[in-house]
Design a protein around this motif. Structure first.
Motif, PDB file in Angstrom:
ATOM      1  N   TYR A  42      39.569  46.914  34.215  1.00 51.76           N
ATOM      2  CA  TYR A  42      39.868  47.672  35.425  1.00 51.76           C
ATOM      3  C   TYR A  42      38.732  47.540  36.441  1.00 51.76           C
ATOM      4  O   TYR A  42      38.976  47.343  37.635  1.00 51.76           O
ATOM      5  CB  TYR A  42      40.104  49.140  35.079  1.00 51.76           C
ATOM      6  CG  TYR A  42      40.400  50.006  36.273  1.00 51.76           C
ATOM      7  CD1 TYR A  42      41.646  49.957  36.888  1.00 51.76           C
ATOM      8  CD2 TYR A  42      39.440  50.856  36.798  1.00 51.76           C
ATOM      9  CE1 TYR A  42      41.928  50.739  37.997  1.00 51.76           C
ATOM     10  CE2 TYR A  42      39.706  51.644  37.904  1.00 51.76           C
ATOM     11  CZ  TYR A  42      40.950  51.588  38.498  1.00 51.76           C
ATOM     12  OH  TYR A  42      41.216  52.355  39.595  1.00 51.76           O
ATOM     13  N   THR A  43      37.497  47.610  35.960  1.00 54.30           N
ATOM     14  CA  THR A  43      36.339  47.488  36.852  1.00 54.30           C
ATOM     15  C   THR A  43      36.308  46.124  37.526  1.00 54.30           C
ATOM     16  O   THR A  43      36.052  46.015  38.727  1.00 54.30           O
ATOM     17  CB  THR A  43      35.031  47.726  36.070  1.00 54.30           C
ATOM     18  OG1 THR A  43      35.103  49.012  35.446  1.00 54.30           O
ATOM     19  CG2 THR A  43      33.822  47.657  36.977  1.00 54.30           C
ATOM     20  N   LYS A  45      38.874  44.167  38.071  1.00 54.74           N
ATOM     21  CA  LYS A  45      40.009  44.117  38.997  1.00 54.74           C
ATOM     22  C   LYS A  45      39.655  44.796  40.309  1.00 54.74           C
ATOM     23  O   LYS A  45      39.912  44.262  41.385  1.00 54.74           O
ATOM     24  CB  LYS A  45      41.218  44.787  38.352  1.00 54.74           C
ATOM     25  CG  LYS A  45      42.443  44.792  39.218  1.00 54.74           C
ATOM     26  CD  LYS A  45      43.583  45.487  38.513  1.00 54.74           C
ATOM     27  CE  LYS A  45      44.774  45.631  39.439  1.00 54.74           C
ATOM     28  NZ  LYS A  45      45.851  46.405  38.824  1.00 54.74           N
ATOM     29  N   ILE A  46      39.055  45.964  40.232  1.00 54.20           N
ATOM     30  CA  ILE A  46      38.660  46.704  41.437  1.00 54.20           C
ATOM     31  C   ILE A  46      37.586  45.940  42.203  1.00 54.20           C
ATOM     32  O   ILE A  46      37.609  45.881  43.430  1.00 54.20           O
ATOM     33  CB  ILE A  46      38.166  48.122  41.066  1.00 54.20           C
ATOM     34  CG1 ILE A  46      39.308  48.925  40.448  1.00 54.20           C
ATOM     35  CG2 ILE A  46      37.591  48.849  42.263  1.00 54.20           C
ATOM     36  CD1 ILE A  46      40.499  49.113  41.345  1.00 54.20           C
ATOM     37  N   LYS A  48      37.149  42.728  42.385  1.00 50.45           N
ATOM     38  CA  LYS A  48      37.781  41.602  43.085  1.00 50.45           C
ATOM     39  C   LYS A  48      38.474  42.079  44.357  1.00 50.45           C
ATOM     40  O   LYS A  48      38.422  41.423  45.377  1.00 50.45           O
ATOM     41  CB  LYS A  48      38.771  40.891  42.166  1.00 50.45           C
ATOM     42  CG  LYS A  48      38.111  40.075  41.097  1.00 50.45           C
ATOM     43  CD  LYS A  48      39.149  39.391  40.222  1.00 50.45           C
ATOM     44  CE  LYS A  48      38.493  38.636  39.090  1.00 50.45           C
ATOM     45  NZ  LYS A  48      39.492  38.011  38.192  1.00 50.45           N
ATOM     46  N   VAL A  49      39.134  43.241  44.284  1.00 45.49           N
ATOM     47  CA  VAL A  49      39.831  43.780  45.447  1.00 45.49           C
ATOM     48  C   VAL A  49      38.832  44.135  46.530  1.00 45.49           C
ATOM     49  O   VAL A  49      39.015  43.801  47.694  1.00 45.49           O
ATOM     50  CB  VAL A  49      40.674  45.020  45.056  1.00 45.49           C
ATOM     51  CG1 VAL A  49      41.191  45.740  46.288  1.00 45.49           C
ATOM     52  CG2 VAL A  49      41.819  44.611  44.153  1.00 45.49           C
ATOM     53  N   ILE A  50      37.745  44.789  46.170  1.00 50.61           N
ATOM     54  CA  ILE A  50      36.718  45.184  47.139  1.00 50.61           C
ATOM     55  C   ILE A  50      36.075  43.945  47.751  1.00 50.61           C
ATOM     56  O   ILE A  50      35.866  43.870  48.961  1.00 50.61           O
ATOM     57  CB  ILE A  50      35.658  46.085  46.480  1.00 50.61           C
ATOM     58  CG1 ILE A  50      36.295  47.426  46.110  1.00 50.61           C
ATOM     59  CG2 ILE A  50      34.456  46.286  47.393  1.00 50.61           C
ATOM     60  CD1 ILE A  50      35.414  48.322  45.273  1.00 50.61           C
ATOM     61  N   GLN A  51      35.800  42.935  46.928  1.00 47.15           N
ATOM     62  CA  GLN A  51      35.167  41.711  47.427  1.00 47.15           C
ATOM     63  C   GLN A  51      36.093  40.987  48.394  1.00 47.15           C
ATOM     64  O   GLN A  51      35.655  40.480  49.421  1.00 47.15           O
ATOM     65  CB  GLN A  51      34.810  40.806  46.253  1.00 47.15           C
ATOM     66  CG  GLN A  51      33.998  39.592  46.649  1.00 47.15           C
ATOM     67  CD  GLN A  51      33.643  38.737  45.448  1.00 47.15           C
ATOM     68  OE1 GLN A  51      34.341  38.747  44.452  1.00 47.15           O
ATOM     69  NE2 GLN A  51      32.563  38.004  45.561  1.00 47.15           N
ATOM     70  N   SER A  52      37.389  40.948  48.115  1.00 48.01           N
ATOM     71  CA  SER A  52      38.323  40.253  48.992  1.00 48.01           C
ATOM     72  C   SER A  52      38.493  40.993  50.314  1.00 48.01           C
ATOM     73  O   SER A  52      38.775  40.386  51.341  1.00 48.01           O
ATOM     74  CB  SER A  52      39.675  40.056  48.306  1.00 48.01           C
ATOM     75  OG  SER A  52      40.306  41.300  48.101  1.00 48.01           O
ATOM     76  N   LYS A  53      38.326  42.311  50.330  1.00 43.33           N
ATOM     77  CA  LYS A  53      38.441  43.083  51.583  1.00 43.33           C
ATOM     78  C   LYS A  53      37.247  42.862  52.469  1.00 43.33           C
ATOM     79  O   LYS A  53      37.351  42.973  53.698  1.00 43.33           O
ATOM     80  CB  LYS A  53      38.578  44.574  51.271  1.00 43.33           C
ATOM     81  CG  LYS A  53      39.941  44.939  50.737  1.00 43.33           C
ATOM     82  CD  LYS A  53      40.046  46.439  50.522  1.00 43.33           C
ATOM     83  CE  LYS A  53      41.420  46.812  50.004  1.00 43.33           C
ATOM     84  NZ  LYS A  53      41.549  48.261  49.770  1.00 43.33           N
ATOM     85  N   LYS A  54      36.084  42.520  51.904  1.00 43.60           N
ATOM     86  CA  LYS A  54      34.882  42.305  52.709  1.00 43.60           C
ATOM     87  C   LYS A  54      34.957  40.988  53.468  1.00 43.60           C
ATOM     88  O   LYS A  54      34.303  40.826  54.477  1.00 43.60           O
ATOM     89  CB  LYS A  54      33.640  42.299  51.809  1.00 43.60           C
ATOM     90  CG  LYS A  54      33.258  43.676  51.322  1.00 43.60           C
ATOM     91  CD  LYS A  54      31.972  43.621  50.520  1.00 43.60           C
ATOM     92  CE  LYS A  54      31.573  44.996  50.063  1.00 43.60           C
ATOM     93  NZ  LYS A  54      30.330  44.966  49.302  1.00 43.60           N
TER      94      LYS A  54
END
Length: 55
Positions: A42-43, A45-46, A48-54
């Motif tokens: 889960y960590t 996955k989160i 990757k999502v945060i990195q892609s938003k940056k």
């Protein structure tokens, strides 16, 4: 928890060692390991999502 040791061998030997280790664990220890894997997954996955938003 015991000290981790690197082991070298064929994939079949390593898999057999892992299976034997898992079978020697109690139900609670197996459940704890599963929960750790779920938490790490889960960590990641989160992260990757945060990195892609940056970007």
């Amino acid at each position: 928890m015991k000290k981790n040791v690197l082991s070298f061998g064929t994939p079949q030997e390593l898999e057999a060692k892992r299976i034997a280790e898992i079978r020697s664990l109690s139900y609670l220890e197996r459940l704890e390991r599963l929960m750790v894997l779920i938490e790490v997954s889960y960590t990641l996955k989160i992260a990757k999502v945060i990195q892609s938003k940056k970007r």
